[in-house]
Write an enzyme that holds these catalytic residues in place. Structure first.
Site, PDB file in Angstrom:
ATOM      1  N   LYS A   1       0.842  -1.207   0.000  1.00 36.57           N
ATOM      2  CA  LYS A   1       0.000   0.000   0.000  1.00 36.57           C
ATOM      3  C   LYS A   1       0.875   1.254   0.000  1.00 36.57           C
ATOM      4  O   LYS A   1       2.081   1.187   0.312  1.00 36.57           O
ATOM      5  CB  LYS A   1      -0.931  -0.018   1.220  1.00 36.57           C
ATOM      6  CG  LYS A   1      -0.215   0.025   2.556  1.00 36.57           C
ATOM      7  CD  LYS A   1      -1.185  -0.274   3.711  1.00 36.57           C
ATOM      8  CE  LYS A   1      -0.467  -0.211   5.045  1.00 36.57           C
ATOM      9  NZ  LYS A   1      -1.319  -0.679   6.150  1.00 36.57           N
TER      10      LYS A   1
ATOM     11  N   TYR B   1      17.808  28.789   9.879  1.00 33.75           N
ATOM     12  CA  TYR B   1      16.670  29.633  10.261  1.00 33.75           C
ATOM     13  C   TYR B   1      16.479  29.664  11.770  1.00 33.75           C
ATOM     14  O   TYR B   1      16.619  28.639  12.441  1.00 33.75           O
ATOM     15  CB  TYR B   1      15.384  29.095   9.642  1.00 33.75           C
ATOM     16  CG  TYR B   1      15.224  29.393   8.177  1.00 33.75           C
ATOM     17  CD1 TYR B   1      15.216  30.708   7.707  1.00 33.75           C
ATOM     18  CD2 TYR B   1      15.065  28.357   7.264  1.00 33.75           C
ATOM     19  CE1 TYR B   1      15.054  30.977   6.358  1.00 33.75           C
ATOM     20  CE2 TYR B   1      14.885  28.618   5.913  1.00 33.75           C
ATOM     21  CZ  TYR B   1      14.890  29.931   5.470  1.00 33.75           C
ATOM     22  OH  TYR B   1      14.718  30.189   4.143  1.00 33.75           O
TER      23      TYR B   1
HETATM   24  C1  LIG Z   1      -0.530  -1.645   6.882  1.00 36.82           C
HETATM   25  C2  LIG Z   1      -1.097  -2.954   7.265  1.00 36.82           C
HETATM   26  C3  LIG Z   1      -0.276  -4.088   7.420  1.00 36.82           C
HETATM   27  C4  LIG Z   1       1.234  -3.996   7.396  1.00 36.82           C
HETATM   28  O1  LIG Z   1       1.667  -3.507   8.628  1.00 36.82           O
HETATM   29  P1  LIG Z   1       3.218  -3.315   9.019  1.00 36.82           P
HETATM   30  O2  LIG Z   1       3.162  -2.848  10.413  1.00 36.82           O
HETATM   31  O3  LIG Z   1       3.762  -2.303   8.077  1.00 36.82           O
HETATM   32  O4  LIG Z   1       3.884  -4.636   8.849  1.00 36.82           O
HETATM   33  C5  LIG Z   1      -0.878  -5.314   7.655  1.00 36.82           C
HETATM   34  N1  LIG Z   1      -2.236  -5.413   7.740  1.00 36.82           N
HETATM   35  C6  LIG Z   1      -3.049  -4.345   7.626  1.00 36.82           C
HETATM   36  C7  LIG Z   1      -4.521  -4.532   7.769  1.00 36.82           C
HETATM   37  C8  LIG Z   1      -2.517  -3.084   7.403  1.00 36.82           C
HETATM   38  O5  LIG Z   1      -3.333  -2.018   7.325  1.00 36.82           O
END
Ligand SMILES: *Cc1c(COP(=O)(O)O)cnc(C)c1O
Length: 361
Positions: A44, A261
């Site tokens: 994702k 800054y």
């Molecule tokens: C993002 C997500 C994962 C992966 O999680 P990590 O902590 O990055 O390993 C797994 N399952 C779901 C439902 C998620 O939303």
């Protein structure tokens, strides 16, 4: 006639270097840690900012046959880069308005509520899908009451292609948290109702909670991309992403000079600093100003505020450094770098911007 300058060969642009062999090695490591369970790839948010078009095929070559994305558009892209075959689950549910796109790309919605299940039957009963049960994170998925109702009326699943039952852990990165075992027990009860359907509970940190949490399929994201899944000194995975940014100028500062800054950093001794072509426009969080970079393998602390396009570093440890030399960020320091900015390693990765030249090793 031009004199050739020593600067002629310098490329001043920062590069995001992504090591595909480390990604594949991390997939293998998580596979070994989970014995006979299958390992999915969570890709994702464009593979946590690192580029799903390039990285999903690497996971596929490493043996991954199940992928998770957040939404339909991400799923379409991953399907295009992988071709037919692997299962691609869309976490954000089933929406009738996306039904045709899901079908056209053979994407599997993750069904998060009774309404979604009813709509799936109406609009796309042929699609493979997952059922998501909320066992304690209160985010998405069938609530406890909705789960009991579904079990009392299992006919609602008849004729549909259920491929996976899943839940998601809220506190997997905190092994001693009591919610972990509560969620495990709730999920075991749920999965016992679905004989023969694969079950999935663990994200990256959940894998490290041990075999009880692995079930048939684990769903790592951050661990694949080199982020430590849990706090603590031990991380089983290799760094995948590193920034190489060149020095634009070296400066000699005197006690009393200030840097950046807001003049937040005041020099208290003669100090060599380097100004590096990298900034918060590239996704380095402004709050990371207490983090450490590396130059010629030596630590180089960030000093002063991170600007939009520039960062100052203390190069006392590498006084020979010159304009054009490369300074490395993240890599093995990813977790510490994020922590210095009060951020999660996830957040730092997904914010890495589009201005980089991306190099895939
Ligand atoms: C993002 C997500 C994962 C992966 O999680 P990590 O902590 O990055 O390993 C797994 N399952 C779901 C439902 C998620 O939303």
């Amino acid at each position: 006639m031009k004199n050739t300058s020593s600067r002629a060969s310098i490329d001043p642009s920062p590069r995001l270097v992504i090591d595909r062999s480390s990604l594949a090695a991390n997939y293998d490591t998580l596979n070994r840690l989970t014995g006979s369970s299958d390992v999915a790839g969570v890709v994702k948010a464009n593979s946590y900012g690192l580029g799903a078009d390039a990285l999903a095929p690497v996971l596929h070559s490493a043996g991954c046959r199940t992928f998770f994305v957040a939404n339909c558009a991400e799923g379409e892209r991953v399907r295009t880069s992988l071709g037919p075959g692997p299962d691609i689950f869309v976490l954000n549910g089933f929406w009738p308005s996306e039904s045709e796109r899901l079908s056209a790309h053979t994407l599997c919605p993750v069904i998060n509520s009774p309404d979604e299940l009813a709509d799936l039957r109406t609009y796309a009963p042929e699609l493979g899908f997952a059922l998501h049960f909320d066992t304690g994170i209160s985010r998405l998925g069938f609530s406890t009451g909705q789960t009991s109702d579904l079990f009392a009326d299992a006919a609602r699943l008849e004729g549909l292609s259920l491929k996976l039952v899943m839940s998601h852990l809220a506190c997997a990165d905190t092994p001693e948290h009591p919610l972990n075992t509560q969620q495990l027990h709730r999920f075991r009860r749920i999965r016992s109702v679905f004989s023969g359907i694969p079950a999935s509970l663990a994200n990256s940190a959940g894998i490290l909670l041990g075999e009880d949490y692995h079930f048939d399929l684990v769903r790592p994201g951050i661990g694949l991309y080199g982020g430590a899944p849990s706090a603590g000194p031990f991380s089983p995975v290799l760094p995948v992403a590193r920034i190489d940014a060149p020095i634009l100028q070296v400066r000699e500062l005197e006690p009393g000079d200030t840097v950046g800054y807001g003049a937040e950093f005041t020099v208290d001794r003669p100090l060599r600093t380097a100004t590096v072509n990298l900034g918060y426009a590239d996704g380095v969080l402004r709050a990371c100003h207490r983090a450490t970079a590396r130059i010629h393998g030596k630590p180089a602390p960030l000093i002063g505020r991170v600007s939009m396009d520039l960062i100052a570093i203390d190069i006392s440890a590498a006084p020979q450094a010159r304009a054009g030399d490369s300074v490395s960020f993240l890599g093995e320091d990813l977790d510490a770098f994020a922590a210095a900015g009060g951020a999660a390693n996830y957040e730092l990765l997904v914010r890495l911007g589009s201005r980089f030249q991306r190099v895939y090793l």
